[in-house]
Design a protein around this motif. Structure first.
Motif, mmCIF file in Angstrom:
data_model
loop_
_atom_site.group_PDB
_atom_site.id
_atom_site.type_symbol
_atom_site.label_atom_id
_atom_site.label_comp_id
_atom_site.label_asym_id
_atom_site.label_seq_id
_atom_site.Cartn_x
_atom_site.Cartn_y
_atom_site.Cartn_z
ATOM 1 N N PHE A 135 27.374 5.383 3.477
ATOM 2 C CA PHE A 135 26.239 6.036 2.821
ATOM 3 C C PHE A 135 26.577 6.541 1.414
ATOM 4 N N ARG A 136 27.881 6.536 1.084
ATOM 5 C CA ARG A 136 28.331 6.908 -0.259
ATOM 6 C C ARG A 136 27.889 8.326 -0.643
ATOM 7 N N THR A 137 28.007 9.223 0.315
ATOM 8 C CA THR A 137 27.720 10.638 0.079
ATOM 9 C C THR A 137 28.972 11.426 0.415
ATOM 10 N N ASP A 138 28.862 12.747 0.403
ATOM 11 C CA ASP A 138 30.039 13.568 0.696
ATOM 12 C C ASP A 138 29.659 14.665 1.669
ATOM 13 N N PHE A 139 30.677 15.220 2.349
ATOM 14 C CA PHE A 139 30.441 16.264 3.344
ATOM 15 C C PHE A 139 29.922 17.548 2.687
ATOM 16 N N VAL A 140 29.021 18.229 3.374
ATOM 17 C CA VAL A 140 28.541 19.533 2.931
ATOM 18 C C VAL A 140 29.572 20.573 3.367
ATOM 19 N N ASN A 141 30.182 21.257 2.406
ATOM 20 C CA ASN A 141 31.214 22.264 2.705
ATOM 21 C C ASN A 141 32.419 21.695 3.454
ATOM 22 N N GLY A 142 32.682 20.399 3.278
ATOM 23 C CA GLY A 142 33.894 19.812 3.825
ATOM 24 C C GLY A 142 33.894 19.709 5.339
ATOM 25 N N ILE A 143 35.089 19.611 5.909
ATOM 26 C CA ILE A 143 35.272 19.518 7.357
ATOM 27 C C ILE A 143 35.872 20.829 7.861
ATOM 28 N N LYS A 144 35.188 21.467 8.785
ATOM 29 C CA LYS A 144 35.695 22.693 9.396
ATOM 30 C C LYS A 144 36.386 22.329 10.702
ATOM 31 N N ARG A 145 37.530 22.930 10.931
ATOM 32 C CA ARG A 145 38.336 22.579 12.100
ATOM 33 C C ARG A 145 38.413 23.740 13.095
ATOM 34 N N PHE A 146 38.836 23.420 14.314
ATOM 35 C CA PHE A 146 38.922 24.439 15.359
ATOM 36 C C PHE A 146 39.905 25.548 14.993
ATOM 37 N N THR A 160 30.983 19.437 10.901
ATOM 38 C CA THR A 160 30.861 18.845 9.576
ATOM 39 C C THR A 160 29.464 18.262 9.425
ATOM 40 N N GLU A 161 28.989 18.194 8.174
ATOM 41 C CA GLU A 161 27.656 17.695 7.886
ATOM 42 C C GLU A 161 27.732 16.662 6.766
ATOM 43 N N LEU A 162 27.026 15.551 6.983
ATOM 44 C CA LEU A 162 27.029 14.468 6.006
ATOM 45 C C LEU A 162 25.590 14.053 5.692
ATOM 46 N N PRO A 163 25.152 14.198 4.419
ATOM 47 C CA PRO A 163 23.817 13.697 4.061
ATOM 48 C C PRO A 163 23.782 12.171 4.174
ATOM 49 N N LEU A 164 22.736 11.659 4.809
ATOM 50 C CA LEU A 164 22.555 10.216 4.887
ATOM 51 C C LEU A 164 21.601 9.754 3.791
ATOM 52 N N LEU A 165 20.369 10.241 3.878
ATOM 53 C CA LEU A 165 19.339 10.040 2.866
ATOM 54 C C LEU A 165 18.754 11.407 2.557
ATOM 55 N N PRO A 166 17.995 11.572 1.480
ATOM 56 C CA PRO A 166 17.420 12.884 1.180
ATOM 57 C C PRO A 166 16.646 13.458 2.377
ATOM 58 N N GLY A 167 17.042 14.663 2.795
ATOM 59 C CA GLY A 167 16.378 15.326 3.901
ATOM 60 C C GLY A 167 16.903 14.957 5.272
ATOM 61 N N HIS A 168 17.912 14.100 5.336
ATOM 62 C CA HIS A 168 18.464 13.681 6.620
ATOM 63 C C HIS A 168 19.956 13.990 6.653
#
Length: 320
Positions: free
Chosen positions: A201-212, A235-243
Motif C-alpha cells: 500500500f506504500r504507506t507507513d504505520f501510525v505511531n510506529g509499532i507498539k510492543r508488549f 499497530t495501525e496502517l492506513p490502506l486508503l484514505p479513511g481506511h
C-alpha cells in the motif's frame, strides 16, 4: 490491577451473600462481551496457572454455559451456569453449579446464584456481582475453597486482556470521529504480515509499532518472556484514505487462543481498475484465489482471495 481501579469484596453472612464491586478501564460493550462470550471468558475466568475451557455455551434466557477449570497437570473441574434473566448491556443472572462432563449437577457441592449488573461511568465500566447461597455453610465452603483469591486473580486476567487489546488506542485516535478500520490478530508474525501490507500500500504505520514490552507492569502479574515482549501489541496502517488496518499478536503465553477462520474479509475499493489489478496481484501472491478479478453483474470489477497469512480479502472497483 491498576491502583485506581475500584474493587470491593464483601462477605455478608447474615444474608448468605458475597458482593463484589469492580471497575474496568474499558467501555461497557467490551466488558459485557468479556463476561458473556465464551472465547473471551476462556481467557480470564480461571486463576493462573489454571485456565477455563468452554465445552458449550448458549447465552440466552434458559441457555447454559458448560465449562471446566483445567489445572496445570491436566485435572478438570466441570461447572454449569444456567442463565435465567438477561437484559443486554445491563445485567444477567443465573445459577452456577459443579457438575460432570455430561452436565449432571453434583448436588453435594455448593451452588451459587449470580446477579451481575453493568454500569457505564465516564470511560470506565463498573460491574456489581451479587452471589447468593442457599445455606450459610455453602458460602463458608466456597470461601474456604479460595473463591476470593481465585476470583480476584481472574479479574486481574481480564485487566490484562483489556490492556493487551486496547492499550494506546486513545493515543492513536484521540477523538470520536467515525472511521472504518479492520483488526487482525496474528499468532506471532504480526510484524512480518504488516510490513508485507505496508510494502504493497506504500504507506507507513501510525505511531510506529507498539510492543508488549510497553505494557504497564501490573502488580502480581508474572513478568513477560523476552519472546512475548518483542511481539506486536498494536499497530495501525492506513490502506486508503479513511481506511485503517490494525493488528496485534495474540500470544498463547498470555492465555490467548487464536482460531483462524473464514468469517472476516477486508474489502478494498481502489480508485482505478489498474490499481485493483496491482493490489490483487501483489496481495494474493503466495495465497489462494477464490474468485479471480472479473466484471460482475452488479457493476463491479471484483475478486477475492486468501493471502499467505490466512487473511481473507476482497478487491472491488466500481465501474458503474
Amino acid at each position: 490491577m491498576n491502583a485506581t481501579m475500584l474493587f470491593n469484596f464483601q462477605v455478608d453472612k447474615t444474608n448468605k451473600k458475597i458482593k463484589v464491586e469492580r471497575s474496568f478501564d474499558a467501555p461497557i460493550e467490551l466488558v459485557w462481551a468479556a463476561w458473556t462470550e465464551a472465547e473471551i471468558l476462556d481467557q480470564w475466568w480461571a486463576p493462573k496457572p489454571w485456565r477455563a475451557e468452554t465445552k458449550s455455551m448458549n447465552f440466552k434466557e434458559g441457555g447454559r454455559w458448560h465449562y471446566c477449570m483445567v489445572g496445570p497437570e491436566g485435572e478438570r473441574h466441570w461447572c454449569l451456569f444456567d442463565y435465567k434473566k438477561i437484559v443486554p448491556m445491563k445485567s444477567y443472572s443465573g445459577t452456577d453449579a459443579f457438575c460432570d462432563e455430561n452436565e449432571s449437577i453434583n448436588m453435594s457441592h455448593p451452588r451459587m446464584q449470580w446477579d451481575n449488573r453493568f454500569e457505564s461511568r465516564d470511560e470506565e465500566t463498573v460491574v456489581n456481582a451479587e452471589i447468593s447461597f442457599e445455606k450459610l455453610e455453602d458460602l463458608e465452603t466456597i470461601i474456604k475453597m479460595g473463591f476470593k483469591e481465585g476470583f480476584t486473580m481472574g479479574l486481574e486476567n481480564l485487566d490484562q486482556y483489556i490492556s493487551a487489546q486496547f492499550y494506546l488506542r486513545k493515543q492513536n485516535k484521540p477523538d470520536n470521529k467515525a472511521r472504518i478500520c479492520y483488526y487482525i490478530n496474528f499468532p506471532g508474525n504480526a510484524e512480518e504480515a504488516m510490513n508485507f501490507y505496508k510494502s504493497i500500500f506504500r504507506t507507513d504505520f501510525v505511531n510506529g509499532i507498539k510492543r508488549f514490552s510497553e505494557l504497564p507492569a501490573e502488580p502480581g502479574q508474572p513478568p513477560l518472556s523476552d519472546k512475548v515482549k518483542k511481539m506486536v501489541l498494536h499497530t495501525e496502517l492506513p490502506l486508503l484514505p479513511g481506511h485503517i488496518l490494525m493488528a496485534s499478536d495474540a500470544p498463547k503465553e498470555m492465555g490467548f487462543t487464536l482460531t483462524q477462520g473464514n468469517n472476516m474479509f477486508i474489502n478494498v475499493e481502489p480508485a482505478s481498475r489498474k490499481e485493483a489489478d496491482r493490489l490483487f496481484s501483489a496481495l494474493s501472491s503466495g495465497g489462494k484465489v477464490s474468485m479471480p478479478l472479473q466484471d460482475m453483474f452488479w457493476g463491479a470489477y471484483f475478486g477475492s482471495f486468501t493471502d499467505k497469512f490466512g487473511i481473507n480479502w476482497m478487491i472491488s472497483y466500481q465501474t458503474k
